[in-house]
Design a protein around this motif. Structure first.
Motif, PDB file in Angstrom:
ATOM      1  N   GLN A 223     119.243  94.260-117.490  1.00  0.00           N
ATOM      2  CA  GLN A 223     118.702  92.923-117.122  1.00  0.00           C
ATOM      3  C   GLN A 223     119.754  91.842-116.765  1.00  0.00           C
ATOM      4  O   GLN A 223     119.603  91.061-115.790  1.00  0.00           O
ATOM      5  CB  GLN A 223     117.871  92.320-118.579  1.00  0.00           C
ATOM      6  N   GLU A 224     120.863  92.082-117.400  1.00  0.00           N
ATOM      7  CA  GLU A 224     122.159  91.313-116.978  1.00  0.00           C
ATOM      8  C   GLU A 224     122.428  91.417-115.358  1.00  0.00           C
ATOM      9  O   GLU A 224     122.850  90.220-114.722  1.00  0.00           O
ATOM     10  CB  GLU A 224     123.231  91.690-117.734  1.00  0.00           C
ATOM     11  N   SER A 225     122.444  92.536-114.950  1.00  0.00           N
ATOM     12  CA  SER A 225     122.615  92.958-113.610  1.00  0.00           C
ATOM     13  C   SER A 225     121.938  92.241-112.604  1.00  0.00           C
ATOM     14  O   SER A 225     122.065  91.696-111.560  1.00  0.00           O
ATOM     15  CB  SER A 225     123.201  94.281-113.255  1.00  0.00           C
ATOM     16  N   TYR A 226     120.530  92.280-112.795  1.00  0.00           N
ATOM     17  CA  TYR A 226     119.485  91.581-112.172  1.00  0.00           C
ATOM     18  C   TYR A 226     119.722  90.176-112.212  1.00  0.00           C
ATOM     19  O   TYR A 226     119.640  89.403-111.213  1.00  0.00           O
ATOM     20  CB  TYR A 226     118.153  92.119-112.951  1.00  0.00           C
ATOM     21  N   ILE A 227     119.695  89.523-113.583  1.00  0.00           N
ATOM     22  CA  ILE A 227     120.095  88.018-113.740  1.00  0.00           C
ATOM     23  C   ILE A 227     121.145  87.534-112.944  1.00  0.00           C
ATOM     24  O   ILE A 227     121.007  86.503-112.196  1.00  0.00           O
ATOM     25  CB  ILE A 227     120.023  87.701-115.088  1.00  0.00           C
ATOM     26  N   LYS A 228     122.061  88.161-112.908  1.00  0.00           N
ATOM     27  CA  LYS A 228     123.369  87.946-112.157  1.00  0.00           C
ATOM     28  C   LYS A 228     123.252  87.803-110.671  1.00  0.00           C
ATOM     29  O   LYS A 228     123.408  86.648-109.833  1.00  0.00           O
ATOM     30  CB  LYS A 228     124.744  88.920-112.609  1.00  0.00           C
ATOM     31  N   ALA A 229     122.593  88.897-110.139  1.00  0.00           N
ATOM     32  CA  ALA A 229     122.205  88.833-108.777  1.00  0.00           C
ATOM     33  C   ALA A 229     121.259  87.891-108.475  1.00  0.00           C
ATOM     34  O   ALA A 229     121.446  87.246-107.259  1.00  0.00           O
ATOM     35  CB  ALA A 229     121.664  90.234-108.475  1.00  0.00           C
ATOM     36  N   TYR A 230     120.037  87.767-109.498  1.00  0.00           N
ATOM     37  CA  TYR A 230     119.004  86.761-108.970  1.00  0.00           C
ATOM     38  C   TYR A 230     119.811  85.307-108.803  1.00  0.00           C
ATOM     39  O   TYR A 230     119.350  84.528-107.845  1.00  0.00           O
ATOM     40  CB  TYR A 230     118.161  86.841-109.945  1.00  0.00           C
ATOM     41  N   LYS A 231     120.598  84.928-109.742  1.00  0.00           N
ATOM     42  CA  LYS A 231     121.116  83.723-109.744  1.00  0.00           C
ATOM     43  C   LYS A 231     121.935  83.334-108.407  1.00  0.00           C
ATOM     44  O   LYS A 231     121.979  82.325-107.968  1.00  0.00           O
ATOM     45  CB  LYS A 231     122.133  83.328-110.901  1.00  0.00           C
ATOM     46  N   PHE A 232     122.575  84.368-108.113  1.00  0.00           N
ATOM     47  CA  PHE A 232     123.666  84.424-106.847  1.00  0.00           C
ATOM     48  C   PHE A 232     122.928  84.253-105.898  1.00  0.00           C
ATOM     49  O   PHE A 232     123.116  83.346-104.813  1.00  0.00           O
ATOM     50  CB  PHE A 232     124.452  85.509-106.718  1.00  0.00           C
ATOM     51  N   ALA A 233     121.675  85.068-105.678  1.00  0.00           N
ATOM     52  CA  ALA A 233     120.709  84.807-104.470  1.00  0.00           C
ATOM     53  C   ALA A 233     119.943  83.552-104.365  1.00  0.00           C
ATOM     54  O   ALA A 233     119.741  82.920-103.160  1.00  0.00           O
ATOM     55  CB  ALA A 233     119.493  85.981-104.620  1.00  0.00           C
ATOM     56  N   ALA A 234     119.388  83.036-105.738  1.00  0.00           N
ATOM     57  CA  ALA A 234     118.847  81.696-105.722  1.00  0.00           C
ATOM     58  C   ALA A 234     119.845  80.713-104.932  1.00  0.00           C
ATOM     59  O   ALA A 234     119.414  79.855-104.381  1.00  0.00           O
ATOM     60  CB  ALA A 234     118.414  81.413-107.062  1.00  0.00           C
ATOM     61  N   ILE A 235     121.017  80.704-105.440  1.00  0.00           N
ATOM     62  CA  ILE A 235     121.883  79.657-104.875  1.00  0.00           C
ATOM     63  C   ILE A 235     122.107  79.937-103.295  1.00  0.00           C
ATOM     64  O   ILE A 235     122.030  78.789-102.456  1.00  0.00           O
ATOM     65  CB  ILE A 235     123.308  79.691-105.577  1.00  0.00           C
ATOM     66  N   ALA A 236     122.256  81.102-103.044  1.00  0.00           N
ATOM     67  CA  ALA A 236     122.493  81.316-101.487  1.00  0.00           C
ATOM     68  C   ALA A 236     121.188  81.016-100.456  1.00  0.00           C
ATOM     69  O   ALA A 236     121.782  80.613 -99.710  1.00  0.00           O
ATOM     70  CB  ALA A 236     123.032  83.011-101.428  1.00  0.00           C
ATOM     71  N   HIS A 237     120.091  81.279-101.227  1.00  0.00           N
ATOM     72  CA  HIS A 237     118.952  81.004-100.439  1.00  0.00           C
ATOM     73  C   HIS A 237     118.416  79.971-100.707  1.00  0.00           C
ATOM     74  O   HIS A 237     117.211  79.641-100.527  1.00  0.00           O
ATOM     75  CB  HIS A 237     117.902  82.281-100.517  1.00  0.00           C
ATOM     76  N   GLN A 238     118.786  78.990-101.208  1.00  0.00           N
ATOM     77  CA  GLN A 238     118.456  77.627-102.134  1.00  0.00           C
ATOM     78  C   GLN A 238     117.456  77.026-101.216  1.00  0.00           C
ATOM     79  O   GLN A 238     116.493  76.742-101.959  1.00  0.00           O
ATOM     80  CB  GLN A 238     119.630  76.686-102.373  1.00  0.00           C
ATOM     81  N   ASN A 239     117.642  76.543-100.092  1.00  0.00           N
ATOM     82  CA  ASN A 239     116.575  75.537 -99.385  1.00  0.00           C
ATOM     83  C   ASN A 239     115.701  76.227 -98.508  1.00  0.00           C
ATOM     84  O   ASN A 239     114.954  75.669 -97.580  1.00  0.00           O
ATOM     85  CB  ASN A 239     117.056  74.480 -98.798  1.00  0.00           C
ATOM     86  N   GLN A 240     115.544  77.645 -98.704  1.00  0.00           N
ATOM     87  CA  GLN A 240     115.209  78.400 -97.348  1.00  0.00           C
ATOM     88  C   GLN A 240     113.568  78.680 -97.958  1.00  0.00           C
ATOM     89  O   GLN A 240     113.433  78.750 -99.290  1.00  0.00           O
ATOM     90  CB  GLN A 240     115.608  79.799 -97.409  1.00  0.00           C
ATOM     91  N   LYS A 241     112.649  78.768 -97.178  1.00  0.00           N
ATOM     92  CA  LYS A 241     111.400  79.035 -97.269  1.00  0.00           C
ATOM     93  C   LYS A 241     110.814  80.362 -96.845  1.00  0.00           C
ATOM     94  O   LYS A 241     111.558  81.112 -95.774  1.00  0.00           O
ATOM     95  CB  LYS A 241     110.458  78.080 -96.582  1.00  0.00           C
ATOM     96  N   MET A 242     109.846  81.008 -97.543  1.00  0.00           N
ATOM     97  CA  MET A 242     109.326  82.219 -96.544  1.00  0.00           C
ATOM     98  C   MET A 242     108.579  81.861 -95.365  1.00  0.00           C
ATOM     99  O   MET A 242     108.023  80.931 -95.163  1.00  0.00           O
ATOM    100  CB  MET A 242     108.240  83.023 -97.715  1.00  0.00           C
ATOM    101  N   PRO A 243     108.724  82.837 -94.313  1.00  0.00           N
ATOM    102  CA  PRO A 243     108.496  82.535 -92.917  1.00  0.00           C
ATOM    103  C   PRO A 243     106.956  82.084 -93.005  1.00  0.00           C
ATOM    104  O   PRO A 243     106.094  82.839 -93.812  1.00  0.00           O
ATOM    105  CB  PRO A 243     108.622  83.630 -92.275  1.00  0.00           C
ATOM    106  N   GLY A 244     106.461  81.136 -92.373  1.00  0.00           N
ATOM    107  CA  GLY A 244     105.175  80.671 -92.190  1.00  0.00           C
ATOM    108  C   GLY A 244     104.524  79.936 -93.447  1.00  0.00           C
ATOM    109  O   GLY A 244     103.330  79.842 -93.500  1.00  0.00           O
ATOM    110  N   SER A 245     105.459  79.492 -94.559  1.00  0.00           N
ATOM    111  CA  SER A 245     105.010  78.937 -95.648  1.00  0.00           C
ATOM    112  C   SER A 245     105.904  78.123 -96.125  1.00  0.00           C
ATOM    113  O   SER A 245     106.950  77.746 -95.675  1.00  0.00           O
ATOM    114  CB  SER A 245     104.657  79.889 -96.819  1.00  0.00           C
ATOM    115  N   GLU A 246     105.481  77.243 -97.394  1.00  0.00           N
ATOM    116  CA  GLU A 246     106.338  76.450 -98.099  1.00  0.00           C
ATOM    117  C   GLU A 246     106.826  76.883 -99.266  1.00  0.00           C
ATOM    118  O   GLU A 246     107.501  76.186-100.070  1.00  0.00           O
ATOM    119  CB  GLU A 246     105.484  75.142 -98.307  1.00  0.00           C
ATOM    120  N   LEU A 247     106.522  78.300 -99.343  1.00  0.00           N
ATOM    121  CA  LEU A 247     107.267  78.908-100.652  1.00  0.00           C
ATOM    122  C   LEU A 247     108.503  79.102-100.653  1.00  0.00           C
ATOM    123  O   LEU A 247     109.102  79.508 -99.562  1.00  0.00           O
ATOM    124  CB  LEU A 247     106.255  80.305-100.946  1.00  0.00           C
TER     125      LEU A 247
END
Length: 186
Positions: free
Chosen positions: A8-32
């Protein structure tokens, strides 16, 4: 006895990193938020890891969460390597489209590079396309929808041996995606 080969630690570390990297991006065609796509891809990987024996679950999960960081953010290969190691960085680089190539050559190039990686990286590409075979964005024309399905078949053929579980999921999604193609228009 715990046979789980990822943490879980490796997942959480990667997830936090990705959340910051993709911070203001939306899924194409949506506001998600874009992080939802990464969650869906990693969920497919976790499901596969629960039924299949894979050598390095952490590699698969971290590549799943981080697979779009080099392609879609200003994150570099060197940053990924420093934070997650050579294997993860090489996996993500293989999963990154080469935008220097003309569009119709990018998928074959990407699949060639992915096939040089461990099967865990192949699994990420399978999981990514499973996740992306939802209803296409409203602005896609019939030709683009049909091409996207053809690409999915190319991915399936090239990478299916990495994971029978994900291969079956992708085959089912490809079949279901036919519903979005109006045969008279293609």
């Amino acid at each position: 006895m715990n046979t789980q080969n990822w943490s879980q630690e490796s997942y959480i570390k990667a997830y936090k990193f990705a959340a910051i990297a993709h911070q203001n991006q939306k899924m194409p065609g949506s506001e998600l938020p874009y992080i939802m796509h990464l969650s869906f891809v990693s969920m497919e990987i976790i499901a596969a890891l629960s039924v299949e024996k894979v050598a390095d679950g952490d590699l698969a999960i971290q590549c799943a969460v981080l697979h779009d960081t080099i392609e879609d953010t200003d994150t570099t290969f060197e940053q990924i390597k420093a934070e997650f190691g050579e294997a993860v960085a090489q996996g993500i680089l293989a999963l990154t489209k080469d935008n220097n190539l003309v569009k119709h050559l990018q998928m074959a190039d990407s699949l060639r590079r992915i096939k040089q990686q461990p099967p865990e990286v192949w699994m990420v590409k399978l999981a990514d396309r499973i996740t992306n075979l939802q209803a296409p964005p409203h602005y896609w024309n019939q030709e683009k929808i049909a091409k996207y399905r053809e690409e999915a078949m190319q991915i399936y053929t090239a990478l299916k041996d990495a994971s029978p579980f994900l291969a079956a999921r992708l085959a089912s999604k490809i079949e279901g995606y036919k519903a979005f193609i109006n045969s008279e228009d293609v």
